[in-house]
Design an enzyme around this catalytic site. Structure first.
Site, PDB file in Angstrom:
ATOM      1  N   ASP A  39      85.929  66.368 -10.430  1.00  0.00           N
ATOM      2  CA  ASP A  39      85.507  67.989  -9.853  1.00  0.00           C
ATOM      3  C   ASP A  39      86.544  67.643  -8.742  1.00  0.00           C
ATOM      4  OD1 ASP A  39      84.643  65.994  -7.694  1.00  0.00           O
ATOM      5  OD2 ASP A  39      82.582  67.257  -7.048  1.00  0.00           O
ATOM      6  N   HIS A  63      79.233  57.500  -6.577  1.00  0.00           N
ATOM      7  CA  HIS A  63      79.777  58.036  -8.040  1.00  0.00           C
ATOM      8  C   HIS A  63      81.245  58.149  -8.208  1.00  0.00           C
ATOM      9  CE1 HIS A  63      75.097  57.550  -7.794  1.00  0.00           C
ATOM     10  NE2 HIS A  63      74.770  57.881  -8.946  1.00  0.00           N
ATOM     11  N   ARG A  99      86.614  62.395  -8.787  1.00  0.00           N
ATOM     12  CA  ARG A  99      86.302  61.521  -7.215  1.00  0.00           C
ATOM     13  C   ARG A  99      85.487  60.815  -7.039  1.00  0.00           C
ATOM     14  NH1 ARG A  99      81.983  64.043  -3.574  1.00  0.00           N
ATOM     15  NH2 ARG A  99      81.371  65.164  -6.230  1.00  0.00           N
ATOM     16  N   CYS A 102      83.276  66.071   1.272  1.00  0.00           N
ATOM     17  CA  CYS A 102      81.690  65.660   0.933  1.00  0.00           C
ATOM     18  C   CYS A 102      81.174  64.556   1.580  1.00  0.00           C
ATOM     19  CB  CYS A 102      81.929  64.878  -0.935  1.00  0.00           C
ATOM     20  SG  CYS A 102      82.454  63.103  -0.783  1.00  0.00           S
ATOM     21  N   CYS A 143      81.174  47.628  -8.985  1.00  0.00           N
ATOM     22  CA  CYS A 143      81.284  46.914  -8.788  1.00  0.00           C
ATOM     23  C   CYS A 143      82.107  46.026 -10.380  1.00  0.00           C
ATOM     24  CB  CYS A 143      82.053  45.841  -7.328  1.00  0.00           C
ATOM     25  SG  CYS A 143      82.972  44.193  -7.513  1.00  0.00           S
ATOM     26  N   HIS A 192      76.019  48.212  -5.913  1.00  0.00           N
ATOM     27  CA  HIS A 192      76.696  49.646  -6.523  1.00  0.00           C
ATOM     28  C   HIS A 192      77.712  49.911  -5.158  1.00  0.00           C
ATOM     29  CE1 HIS A 192      75.535  53.875  -7.020  1.00  0.00           C
ATOM     30  NE2 HIS A 192      75.177  53.445  -5.296  1.00  0.00           N
ATOM     31  N   CYS A 211      83.275  58.635  -5.332  1.00  0.00           N
ATOM     32  CA  CYS A 211      83.152  58.860  -3.935  1.00  0.00           C
ATOM     33  C   CYS A 211      82.494  57.593  -3.562  1.00  0.00           C
ATOM     34  CB  CYS A 211      81.643  60.315  -4.257  1.00  0.00           C
ATOM     35  SG  CYS A 211      80.816  60.925  -3.323  1.00  0.00           S
TER      36      CYS A 211
HETATM   37 ZN   LIG Z   1      81.925  43.241  -5.840  1.00  0.00          ZN
END
Ligand SMILES: [Zn+2]
Length: 132
Positions: A110, A106, A119, A66, A97, A103, A121
């Site tokens: 799949d 995601h 997954r 991906c 986290c 952030h 990602c």
């Molecule tokens: Zn962290």
């Protein structure tokens, strides 16, 4: 929510590069195929670039094609938190986290070729790698 690491955005901005800040603190996304950890395949631990918490182990990393480093499970289910993300007209599950709220990427259901079917990602810039 009480976090183990609780810094102000100004503190994060001082600690991180502008691009790290954009991805980790503003939920940005690095361009597919560009991350430095995409082709990392040594044994080791992946940590949060912002706070150093362990997030993933190399044993769960797989080649999802991906364009981002992909894992089928976190090291510990408490290491990450999952939030519904309805941005960009999509319905996705954001991965953060759990220790510092940064952030990471995601998670998508799949990956039937993996033991969990998931997954995770991840942005390379959200992680650091420590060889074992
Ligand atoms: Zn962290």
């Amino acid at each position: 929510m009480k976090r183990r690491i609780d810094r102000s955005e100004d503190e994060w901005r001082a600690m991180l590069t502008p691009f790290e800040f954009h991805v980790l603190r503003e939920a940005g996304t690095e361009r597919a195929g560009t991350g430095e950890l995409l082709h990392e395949n040594r044994e080791g631990i992946y940590r949060c670039r912002a706070c150093g918490a362990e997030l993933f182990r190399s044993q769960t990393k797989f080649d999802s094609h991906c364009g981002w480093p992909s894992f089928y499970a976190p090291s510990d289910s408490d290491a990450v938190e999952l939030l519904e993300d309805r941005s960009f007209g999509m319905r996705r599950v954001e991965v953060r986290c759990a220790s510092c709220g940064s952030h990471l990427g995601h998670v998508f259901p799949d990956a039937p070729q993996t033991p969990t079917g998931d997954r995770y990602c991840m942005n390379s810039v959200s992680l650091t790698f420590e060889e074992e």
